[in-house]
Motif scaffolding. Structure first.
Motif: not given
Lengths: 113, 111
Positions: B3, B25, B29, B32, B51, B91-93
């Motif tokens: 990412q 990125y 997201i 992070l 976020s 990152t967590d999307e």
């Protein structure tokens, strides 16, 4: 132990052979993830288990790669007909629940000669 | 696929100095995270910033997040030789099941 355990720590094999990599997650963690890390790169996602089922295997590069988690705890990543390009560090992570912080094992360094 | 990208790729500083690493990125997201990796093996979770947060502290670590610029920075103050490692942002999307890792910054702290 309290952490994620991966065995073996190193595996050397010949091209075309079959290998199995084992991951023992933290007790009680329902989510388990496999990543692959090539030299100089960040980890890349392979597969995610929720309990016994593979909830997302979109990262597996091809059908030579397969993973199981039959009892919802230990997982095995299986690679058939290994190729030199499969050489990498294979990392396993677990989390208490999906989307919680992931705890990583020390990885298995796979070398395909 | 990965990412994010981090810069610098490598950073070398003297013990006691501060180290700053940056992560960019590409998509929206949920949070992070920053991880540390010694000798190319297991990753250790350092800190998570959501976020809707702009800054977070943990000990000698300070993380900032700018969602409008899709970037984050990790500051390590008063560095020690033991801080020598690779540092990755992840990152967590929303809608994704996995973390997306950046390419990492290799930090060397010289005693």
């Amino acid at each position: 132990g309290a952490g994620v355990s991966q065995t073996p720590s190193n595996k050397v094999t010949e091209k075309g052979k079959y290998v199995e990599l084992r991951c023992d997650p933290i007790s009680g963690h329902t989510a388990l993830y496999w990543y692959r890390q090539s030299l100089g790169q960040g980890p890349e996602f392979l597969i995610y288990f929720q309990g016994t089922g593979a909830a997302d295997d979109s990262g597996l590069p091809n059908d030579r790669f397969f993973a199981v988690r039959p009892e919802g705890s230990v997982s095995t990543l299986k690679i058939q007909r290994t190729e030199r390009g499969d050489s990498a560090v294979y990392l396993c992570a677990s989390s208490f629940q999906h989307k919680n912080i992931q705890y990583f094992g020390a990885g298995t360094r796979l070398s395909v000669l | 696929s990965q990412q994010g990208e981090e810069d610098p790729q490598a950073l070398s500083i003297q013990e006691g100095e501060n180290a700053t690493m940056n992560c960019s990125y590409k998509t929206s997201i949920n949070n992070l995270q920053w991880y540390r990796q010694n000798s190319g093996r297991g990753l250790v979770h350092l800190i998570l910033i959501r976020s809707n947060e702009r800054e977070k502290h943990s000990g000698r670590l300070r993380v900032t997040l700018d969602t409008s610029k899709k970037s984050s920075s990790l500051l390590i103050t008063a560095s020690r030789a033991a801080d020598t490692a690779s540092y990755f942002c992840a990152t967590d999307e929303d809608g994704a099941n996995n973390l997306f890792f950046g390419t990492g910054t290799r930090l060397t702290v010289i005693p």
